[in-house]
Design a protein around this motif. Structure first.
Motif, PDB file in Angstrom:
ATOM      1  N   ALA A  23       0.399  -1.103  -0.347  1.00 60.20           N
ATOM      2  CA  ALA A  23      -0.267  -0.261  -0.279  1.00 60.20           C
ATOM      3  C   ALA A  23       1.228   0.854  -0.066  1.00 60.20           C
ATOM      4  CB  ALA A  23      -0.691   0.126   1.406  1.00 60.20           C
ATOM      5  N   GLN A  24       0.375   1.606  -0.685  1.00 60.85           N
ATOM      6  CA  GLN A  24       1.159   3.544  -1.291  1.00 60.85           C
ATOM      7  C   GLN A  24       1.457   4.238   0.386  1.00 60.85           C
ATOM      8  OE1 GLN A  24      -0.172   6.172  -3.656  1.00 60.85           O
ATOM      9  NE2 GLN A  24       1.315   7.562  -3.394  1.00 60.85           N
ATOM     10  N   GLN A  25       2.295   4.631   0.522  1.00 56.28           N
ATOM     11  CA  GLN A  25       2.513   5.424   2.375  1.00 56.28           C
ATOM     12  C   GLN A  25       3.170   6.895   1.900  1.00 56.28           C
ATOM     13  OE1 GLN A  25       4.462   3.470   5.128  1.00 56.28           O
ATOM     14  NE2 GLN A  25       6.167   5.395   5.364  1.00 56.28           N
ATOM     15  N   HIS A  38      -0.604   6.378   5.306  1.00 57.29           N
ATOM     16  CA  HIS A  38      -1.565   4.876   5.379  1.00 57.29           C
ATOM     17  C   HIS A  38      -2.174   4.873   4.522  1.00 57.29           C
ATOM     18  CE1 HIS A  38       2.467   3.917   7.869  1.00 57.29           C
ATOM     19  NE2 HIS A  38       2.016   5.302   8.758  1.00 57.29           N
ATOM     20  N   MET A  39      -2.220   4.489   3.585  1.00 59.33           N
ATOM     21  CA  MET A  39      -3.598   4.133   2.400  1.00 59.33           C
ATOM     22  C   MET A  39      -4.104   2.503   2.598  1.00 59.33           C
ATOM     23  SD  MET A  39      -3.524   7.273   0.602  1.00 59.33           S
ATOM     24  CE  MET A  39      -4.250   6.931  -1.235  1.00 59.33           C
ATOM     25  N   GLU A  40      -3.533   1.939   2.960  1.00 54.22           N
ATOM     26  CA  GLU A  40      -3.884   0.621   3.721  1.00 54.22           C
ATOM     27  C   GLU A  40      -5.227   1.147   4.654  1.00 54.22           C
ATOM     28  OE1 GLU A  40      -2.752  -3.704   5.234  1.00 54.22           O
ATOM     29  OE2 GLU A  40      -1.395  -2.018   5.217  1.00 54.22           O
ATOM     30  N   PRO A  41      -6.402   0.847   4.374  1.00 52.50           N
ATOM     31  CA  PRO A  41      -6.895   0.616   4.944  1.00 52.50           C
ATOM     32  C   PRO A  41      -7.805  -0.657   5.929  1.00 52.50           C
ATOM     33  CG  PRO A  41      -8.532   0.018   2.893  1.00 52.50           C
ATOM     34  CD  PRO A  41      -7.307   0.299   2.944  1.00 52.50           C
ATOM     35  N   VAL A  42      -7.516   0.390   7.616  1.00 55.27           N
ATOM     36  CA  VAL A  42      -7.679  -0.827   8.606  1.00 55.27           C
ATOM     37  C   VAL A  42      -8.910  -0.830   9.398  1.00 55.27           C
ATOM     38  CG1 VAL A  42      -4.950  -1.426   8.020  1.00 55.27           C
ATOM     39  CG2 VAL A  42      -5.303   0.222   9.635  1.00 55.27           C
ATOM     40  N   ARG A  43      -9.078  -0.749  10.449  1.00 53.31           N
ATOM     41  CA  ARG A  43      -9.807  -0.922  11.558  1.00 53.31           C
ATOM     42  C   ARG A  43      -8.872   0.890  12.130  1.00 53.31           C
ATOM     43  NH1 ARG A  43     -12.572  -6.431  12.942  1.00 53.31           N
ATOM     44  NH2 ARG A  43     -13.615  -7.376  11.172  1.00 53.31           N
ATOM     45  N   PHE A  44      -9.941   0.822  13.003  1.00 52.54           N
ATOM     46  CA  PHE A  44      -9.729   2.322  13.762  1.00 52.54           C
ATOM     47  C   PHE A  44      -8.686   1.707  15.133  1.00 52.54           C
ATOM     48  CE2 PHE A  44      -9.530   4.712  17.700  1.00 52.54           C
ATOM     49  CZ  PHE A  44      -9.054   6.218  17.711  1.00 52.54           C
ATOM     50  N   LYS A 159     -13.321  -0.110   7.415  1.00 50.27           N
ATOM     51  CA  LYS A 159     -11.544   0.412   7.397  1.00 50.27           C
ATOM     52  C   LYS A 159     -11.471   1.296   7.117  1.00 50.27           C
ATOM     53  CE  LYS A 159     -10.425  -4.870   7.469  1.00 50.27           C
ATOM     54  NZ  LYS A 159      -9.919  -5.946   6.199  1.00 50.27           N
ATOM     55  N   ALA A 160     -10.458   2.047   7.035  1.00 46.81           N
ATOM     56  CA  ALA A 160     -10.386   3.317   6.158  1.00 46.81           C
ATOM     57  C   ALA A 160      -8.543   3.211   6.640  1.00 46.81           C
ATOM     58  CB  ALA A 160     -10.814   4.563   7.116  1.00 46.81           C
ATOM     59  N   SER A 161      -8.368   4.716   6.188  1.00 44.28           N
ATOM     60  CA  SER A 161      -6.683   4.735   6.139  1.00 44.28           C
ATOM     61  C   SER A 161      -6.415   5.382   6.955  1.00 44.28           C
ATOM     62  CB  SER A 161      -5.895   5.071   4.746  1.00 44.28           C
ATOM     63  OG  SER A 161      -7.106   4.978   3.496  1.00 44.28           O
ATOM     64  N   TYR A 162      -5.420   6.115   7.076  1.00 48.71           N
ATOM     65  CA  TYR A 162      -4.983   6.923   8.086  1.00 48.71           C
ATOM     66  C   TYR A 162      -3.566   7.445   8.610  1.00 48.71           C
ATOM     67  CZ  TYR A 162      -1.783   2.351   9.853  1.00 48.71           C
ATOM     68  OH  TYR A 162      -0.708   1.334   9.362  1.00 48.71           O
ATOM     69  N   VAL A 163      -3.194   8.169   9.710  1.00 48.74           N
ATOM     70  CA  VAL A 163      -2.753   9.127   9.165  1.00 48.74           C
ATOM     71  C   VAL A 163      -1.780   8.979  10.549  1.00 48.74           C
ATOM     72  CG1 VAL A 163      -1.642  11.500   9.099  1.00 48.74           C
ATOM     73  CG2 VAL A 163      -3.453  10.651   7.036  1.00 48.74           C
ATOM     74  N   CYS A 164      -0.440   8.628  10.337  1.00 50.29           N
ATOM     75  CA  CYS A 164       0.263   9.078  12.207  1.00 50.29           C
ATOM     76  C   CYS A 164       1.268  10.853  11.724  1.00 50.29           C
ATOM     77  CB  CYS A 164       1.668   7.840  12.405  1.00 50.29           C
ATOM     78  SG  CYS A 164       0.364   6.135  11.986  1.00 50.29           S
ATOM     79  N   LYS A 165       1.310  10.874  13.772  1.00 56.24           N
ATOM     80  CA  LYS A 165       1.779  11.916  13.884  1.00 56.24           C
ATOM     81  C   LYS A 165       3.051  12.171  14.629  1.00 56.24           C
ATOM     82  CE  LYS A 165       0.902  16.888  14.907  1.00 56.24           C
ATOM     83  NZ  LYS A 165       0.071  17.741  15.405  1.00 56.24           N
ATOM     84  N   PHE A 166       4.198  12.868  14.273  1.00 64.71           N
ATOM     85  CA  PHE A 166       5.025  12.506  15.110  1.00 64.71           C
ATOM     86  C   PHE A 166       5.826  13.699  15.572  1.00 64.71           C
ATOM     87  CE2 PHE A 166       5.017   8.816  12.601  1.00 64.71           C
ATOM     88  CZ  PHE A 166       4.829   7.731  13.077  1.00 64.71           C
ATOM     89  N   TYR A 167       5.446  14.134  16.907  1.00 66.38           N
ATOM     90  CA  TYR A 167       6.363  15.182  17.353  1.00 66.38           C
ATOM     91  C   TYR A 167       8.471  15.511  17.161  1.00 66.38           C
ATOM     92  CZ  TYR A 167       2.274  17.959  17.992  1.00 66.38           C
ATOM     93  OH  TYR A 167       1.030  18.674  17.907  1.00 66.38           O
ATOM     94  N   PHE A 168       8.484  16.375  17.131  1.00 70.89           N
ATOM     95  CA  PHE A 168      10.433  16.527  17.685  1.00 70.89           C
ATOM     96  C   PHE A 168      10.932  17.575  17.776  1.00 70.89           C
ATOM     97  CE2 PHE A 168       9.370  13.825  13.503  1.00 70.89           C
ATOM     98  CZ  PHE A 168       9.707  12.060  14.334  1.00 70.89           C
ATOM     99  N   GLN A 169      11.864  17.202  18.409  1.00 72.55           N
ATOM    100  CA  GLN A 169      12.391  18.791  18.676  1.00 72.55           C
ATOM    101  C   GLN A 169      13.205  19.517  18.002  1.00 72.55           C
ATOM    102  OE1 GLN A 169      14.906  17.657  21.887  1.00 72.55           O
ATOM    103  NE2 GLN A 169      13.477  16.798  22.599  1.00 72.55           N
ATOM    104  N   GLY A 170      14.159  18.779  17.030  1.00 71.74           N
ATOM    105  CA  GLY A 170      14.187  19.336  15.609  1.00 71.74           C
ATOM    106  C   GLY A 170      14.732  18.834  15.125  1.00 71.74           C
TER     107      GLY A 170
END
Length: 548
Positions: A23-25, A38-44, A159-170
């Motif tokens: 799946a495309q990312q 993440h374009m792959e549809p998965v459960r919540f 099922k749906a696609s999803y977006v992960c978020k990552f915080y960084f200091q710099g």
């Protein structure tokens, strides 16, 4: 003119990555955070676990700037064939045992990343009231450019696609290679290597440096004295004494000896890579003047336009597609926009995923008994023994109805319980019998009883007043016979029922009866006048012949 993207630093998205599942990312970084789509549809819950396993969390949209960041990421995705919109999970959930709160911004839902409830929301549809079901939230991204990122409550098992978020200091700047080799960057938030074209790498990224086929060193992006740098800044793979006679001098294609050094070159159609040794297909797009995007192909290059635009005749610039000319909204209203369009739905329809879809009005129980949904509307009907009679005060009420002199009663509680009759009927020994309102002197002049009702009429020379009274007519109305169906008395009847199917039979009968009385009266008056004339003539005869 192509729409401008939000003012933010786009540091990453140079091409799609591929997940292990195929799946495309996609990835987008701002100065202090990265988003991975993440374009792959998965459960919540699976989407939540994957984000947390990588060191991040499922995307939250606590404010408008976070929504703009997500829009920037999604705007670079090419429209999938036949897909009018894409659907994604966000980290907003209502746990089982918690109740929907219509008075709150988040309606009782909570961000799974914790923290205080935000004052930002973008609900597309209000959550259904519940305290026992687990509910999650999706957002929709429409390629038509309308109804963007509206929140929709949904079951957590869909099922749906999803977006992960990552915080960084710099961020740390990319490392440099002076000779043949490669660098593999591994971010803490992804199990897959990052693209080597990145110019900035997030805090915590690990770099693996290869010179030739051998891994030479590793370096870590860290914070020191308020600045961000690598533990080993390089540069790496410094060139030494090389010979084209040995391993082609490290060159992938052609090698030319220049003293103790070598100079690499590439065959036609290829160009030397940044490491000075590898060859890659010539980037024809470098000199191309594509307005939006250039794609290298086997025989050259081609320009591409974003969704909602098409190439002009020069094959380089993009122009807006007028989707309204192609009946994008069907028989609904359509407004063309820059790169998209907006549908204006007819009454009875609701805009959903960029399309006008019929609203099932029956879901809100608008009818008293039966409801049938139609395209753009609905209709009410009644059960047996009832009749649908539109009313100004209660337009969808079903009323008891009897088209005969006698009908069985309606007993909701069964035999022995309270029973009801239709308007204009009285319960008598277990049977509903028509009430003869005419015996109650309801009408001032004439009255005709009907099933469940009655009619008042006025004699010649009178017109109806207040339904049951008559007043002297003026002008031509003096020669008319007027029959008026009357409304039932609420003290006798529970609701307003019609006069029944035989109403006009009674009307005709009344007209015939009154007309007959009128003709008979005319005939009697005429006979009386002739008799009086005859008598007057006989009384005048002796005056014409005096006594002899």
């Amino acid at each position: 003119m192509l729409g401008k993207m939000p003012l933010m630093v786009l540091l990453a998205l140079l091409g799609g990555l591929q997940e292990s599942s195929g799946a495309q990312q996609e990835m987008l970084c701002t100065p202090n955070a990265c988003f991975v789509l993440h374009m792959e549809p998965v459960r919540f819950h699976k989407a939540q676990n994957r984000c947390e396993d990588d060191g991040g969390y499922l995307l939250t949209v606590r404010a408008s700037d976070e929504q703009e960041a997500l829009l920037s990421l999604l705007s670079l995705i090419e429209k999938q064939q036949g897909e009018p919109a894409l659907r994604f999970w966000i980290g907003l959930k209502l746990s089982r045992g918690e109740c929907v709160r219509p008075d709150r911004t988040l309606r009782g839902f909570r961000w799974i990343s914790g923290g205080e409830d935000s004052q930002f929301s973008n609900w597309k549809r209000e959550p259904v009231s519940t305290c026992t079901e687990e509910r999650c939230v999706t957002v929709d991204y429409s390629f038509s450019g309308q109804e963007q990122l509206r929140w929709t409550p949904a079951g957590c098992r869909m099922k749906a696609s999803y977006v992960c978020k990552f915080y960084f200091q710099g961020m740390c700047e990319a490392l440099t290679l002076l000779g043949p080799g490669k660098i593999i960057y591994e971010a803490v938030f992804s199990k897959h290597p990052l693209k080597s074209e990145l110019q900035l790498l997030p805090f915590g990224t690990r770099a693996r440096i290869f010179c030739g086929a051998q891994e030479l060193a590793t370096s870590l992006c860290r914070s020191k004295d308020g600045a961000y740098s690598w533990t080993d800044p390089g540069p790496f793979c410094k060139p030494g004494s090389r010979s084209c006679a040995r391993s082609n001098g490290g060159c992938e294609h052609e090698c030319r000896q220049e003293g103790e050094a070598v100079r690499c070159s590439c065959r036609e159609g290829y160009e030397l890579d940044g490491d000075g040794f590898s060859c890659r297909r010539e980037d024809l797009c470098r000199a191309a003047a594509c307005q939006h995007r250039c794609v290298t192909e086997e025989t050259g290059f081609s320009c591409k336009c974003p969704s909602g635009f098409q190439l002009k005749e020069n094959r380089r610039d993009c122009s807006d597609v007028d989707e309204c000319r192609e009946q994008a909204c069907g028989d609904h209203g359509c407004i063309n926009t820059d790169g998209g369009y907006r549908c204006e739905c007819r009454p009875g329809y609701l805009l959903s995923h960029g399309e006008c879809r019929d609203v099932d009005e029956c879901e809100s129980s608008p009818c008293e008994q039966r409801c049938t949904n139609n395209m753009g509307s609905f209709s009410c009907s009644c059960s047996e023994g009832f009749r649908y009679i539109p009313d100004v005060g209660e337009p969808r009420r079903c009323r008891l109805h009897c088209p005969h002199h006698k009908c069985p009663p309606i007993c909701p509680g069964g035999p022995g319980g309270p029973c009801h009759c239709a308007d204009g009927f009285l319960l008598n020994e277990g049977t509903c019998e028509d009430l003869d309102e005419c015996t109650m002197d309801r009408c001032e002049q004439g009255c005709v009883n009907t099933y469940g009702s009655f009619m008042c009429f006025c004699r010649l020379g009178f017109v109806p007043k207040d339904e049951v009274k008559c007043t002297v007519a003026a002008g031509r109305d003096r020669s008319a016979l007027v029959v008026v169906p009357t409304q039932e008395d609420p003290a006798v009847k529970g609701s307003s029922a019609s006069a029944g199917p035989f109403l006009w039979i009674w009307v005709v009968a009344a007209v015939v009866l009154v007309a007959s009385v009128f003709l008979i009266r005319l005939y009697v008056v005429h006979r009386q006048k002739r008799r009086e004339e005859s008598c007057s003539q006989q009384g005048a005869a002796p005056a014409d012949h005096p006594d002899l």
